[in-house]
Scaffold this motif. Structure first.
Motif, mmCIF file in Angstrom:
data_model
loop_
_atom_site.group_PDB
_atom_site.id
_atom_site.type_symbol
_atom_site.label_atom_id
_atom_site.label_comp_id
_atom_site.label_asym_id
_atom_site.label_seq_id
_atom_site.Cartn_x
_atom_site.Cartn_y
_atom_site.Cartn_z
ATOM 1 N N SER A 2 0.833 -1.202 0.000
ATOM 2 C CA SER A 2 0.000 0.000 0.000
ATOM 3 C C SER A 2 0.873 1.259 0.000
ATOM 4 O O SER A 2 2.058 1.225 0.353
ATOM 5 C CB SER A 2 -0.910 0.006 1.225
ATOM 6 O OG SER A 2 -0.139 0.243 2.389
ATOM 7 N N LEU A 3 0.257 2.372 -0.355
ATOM 8 C CA LEU A 3 0.956 3.655 -0.346
ATOM 9 C C LEU A 3 1.439 3.996 1.059
ATOM 10 O O LEU A 3 2.562 4.476 1.235
ATOM 11 C CB LEU A 3 0.047 4.767 -0.886
ATOM 12 C CG LEU A 3 0.635 6.175 -0.870
ATOM 13 C CD1 LEU A 3 1.903 6.243 -1.724
ATOM 14 C CD2 LEU A 3 -0.380 7.194 -1.326
ATOM 15 N N ASP A 4 0.600 3.726 2.068
ATOM 16 C CA ASP A 4 1.000 4.012 3.448
ATOM 17 C C ASP A 4 2.225 3.195 3.854
ATOM 18 O O ASP A 4 3.118 3.709 4.539
ATOM 19 C CB ASP A 4 -0.148 3.745 4.420
ATOM 20 C CG ASP A 4 -1.244 4.795 4.316
ATOM 21 O OD1 ASP A 4 -1.013 5.841 3.664
ATOM 22 O OD2 ASP A 4 -2.331 4.560 4.880
ATOM 23 N N ALA A 5 2.303 1.941 3.431
ATOM 24 C CA ALA A 5 3.461 1.099 3.755
ATOM 25 C C ALA A 5 4.718 1.630 3.071
ATOM 26 O O ALA A 5 5.804 1.641 3.669
ATOM 27 C CB ALA A 5 3.198 -0.345 3.347
ATOM 28 N N ILE A 6 4.573 2.089 1.838
ATOM 29 C CA ILE A 6 5.716 2.666 1.110
ATOM 30 C C ILE A 6 6.172 3.949 1.806
ATOM 31 O O ILE A 6 7.370 4.168 2.017
ATOM 32 C CB ILE A 6 5.343 2.927 -0.363
ATOM 33 C CG1 ILE A 6 5.140 1.605 -1.091
ATOM 34 C CG2 ILE A 6 6.428 3.768 -1.057
ATOM 35 C CD1 ILE A 6 4.517 1.734 -2.462
ATOM 36 N N SER A 62 11.982 12.717 5.240
ATOM 37 C CA SER A 62 11.305 12.452 6.511
ATOM 38 C C SER A 62 10.091 13.361 6.673
ATOM 39 O O SER A 62 9.011 12.904 7.054
ATOM 40 C CB SER A 62 12.287 12.661 7.666
ATOM 41 O OG SER A 62 11.627 12.575 8.897
ATOM 42 N N LEU A 63 10.282 14.631 6.384
ATOM 43 C CA LEU A 63 9.178 15.583 6.516
ATOM 44 C C LEU A 63 8.052 15.257 5.533
ATOM 45 O O LEU A 63 6.880 15.202 5.921
ATOM 46 C CB LEU A 63 9.676 17.013 6.297
ATOM 47 C CG LEU A 63 8.621 18.104 6.445
ATOM 48 C CD1 LEU A 63 8.100 18.171 7.874
ATOM 49 C CD2 LEU A 63 9.185 19.444 6.012
ATOM 50 N N ALA A 64 8.405 15.031 4.281
ATOM 51 C CA ALA A 64 7.383 14.766 3.266
ATOM 52 C C ALA A 64 6.606 13.490 3.576
ATOM 53 O O ALA A 64 5.365 13.484 3.557
ATOM 54 C CB ALA A 64 8.026 14.678 1.884
ATOM 55 N N ALA A 65 7.312 12.411 3.869
ATOM 56 C CA ALA A 65 6.627 11.145 4.158
ATOM 57 C C ALA A 65 5.836 11.246 5.455
ATOM 58 O O ALA A 65 4.694 10.771 5.532
ATOM 59 C CB ALA A 65 7.645 10.006 4.231
ATOM 60 N N GLY A 66 6.423 11.876 6.477
ATOM 61 C CA GLY A 66 5.734 12.005 7.758
ATOM 62 C C GLY A 66 4.471 12.838 7.665
ATOM 63 O O GLY A 66 3.431 12.476 8.225
ATOM 64 N N THR A 72 -2.889 11.098 5.776
ATOM 65 C CA THR A 72 -3.612 9.958 5.200
ATOM 66 C C THR A 72 -3.861 8.809 6.168
ATOM 67 O O THR A 72 -4.825 8.077 6.002
ATOM 68 C CB THR A 72 -2.859 9.389 3.981
ATOM 69 O OG1 THR A 72 -1.587 8.892 4.417
ATOM 70 C CG2 THR A 72 -2.685 10.442 2.903
ATOM 71 N N ALA A 73 -3.004 8.641 7.185
ATOM 72 C CA ALA A 73 -3.108 7.424 7.993
ATOM 73 C C ALA A 73 -3.162 7.656 9.496
ATOM 74 O O ALA A 73 -3.776 6.868 10.206
ATOM 75 C CB ALA A 73 -1.930 6.496 7.671
#
Length: 185
Positions: A2-6, A62-66, A72-73
């Motif tokens: 999933s996108l969240d896992a990535i 880190s900032l973008a993914a976080g 989203t999650a």
């Protein structure tokens, strides 16, 4: 996957990159603290330049993914807000090792001969560099506790403050003291 896992994998890899950049900063700052020649200073500055190059990508990822995961999650829980505050503090405290000061030190080392000029020596032995690496170590340790423990906002902010104060205390306790005129410490 999933996108969240990535995104979570990217976030974790970015955190490892931030930690690696901090370790590289330690190597550079320790080399600068012991530098007595221009060549020794150049070696420490190489480590700081490398950290500045790849560390920024870790911080941005880190900032973008976080932030994306927060939207989203996860939602905006206290530990996430603490993480953002800690991220900002890491960036601000790291500026002496990555910004204008580093560029000046590198330029001074390129222009210098074998003997370490007084102006360059003053820059590479500036206590702000030591303070930066130690306070950021305390902040990063506090952030790790927040990311694993997921505390509320007040506890998370208290952890950041304690990490910062622990880093400051360590910096003060291990600061170099100039020699007195008699040559004694």
């Amino acid at each position: 996957m999933s996108l969240d896992a990535i995104l979570l994998a990217v976030h974790v890899l970015a955190a490892v990159t931030i930690l690696t950049a901090l370790v590289t900063d330690w190597i550079g700052v320790l080399a600068l603290r012991g530098a007595g020649t221009t060549q020794q200073a150049r070696e420490g500055l190489k480590a700081l330049e490398a950290s500045a190059v790849f560390g920024v990508w870790g911080r941005l990822a880190s900032l973008a993914a976080g932030l994306t995961l927060a939207v989203t999650a996860w939602s905006w829980e206290g530990w996430i807000i603490t993480g953002i505050v800690g991220w900002v503090v890491l960036v601000l405290l790291g500026e002496p090792l990555t910004g204008k000061d580093l560029r000046r030190m590198v330029a001074g080392a390129r222009e210098a001969g074998d003997e370490l000029p007084a102006g360059l020596a003053a820059r590479i032995h500036d206590p702000r560099l030591w303070n930066s690496v130690l306070t950021r170590t305390g902040i990063l340790a506090a952030l790790a506790v927040c990311m694993f423990g997921k505390p509320g906002l007040l506890t998370g902010i208290a952890l950041l403050i304690c990490g910062h104060l622990a880093g400051l205390a360590a910096a003060r306790l291990t600061a170099r003291h100039p020699l007195s005129p008699s040559g004694a410490h």
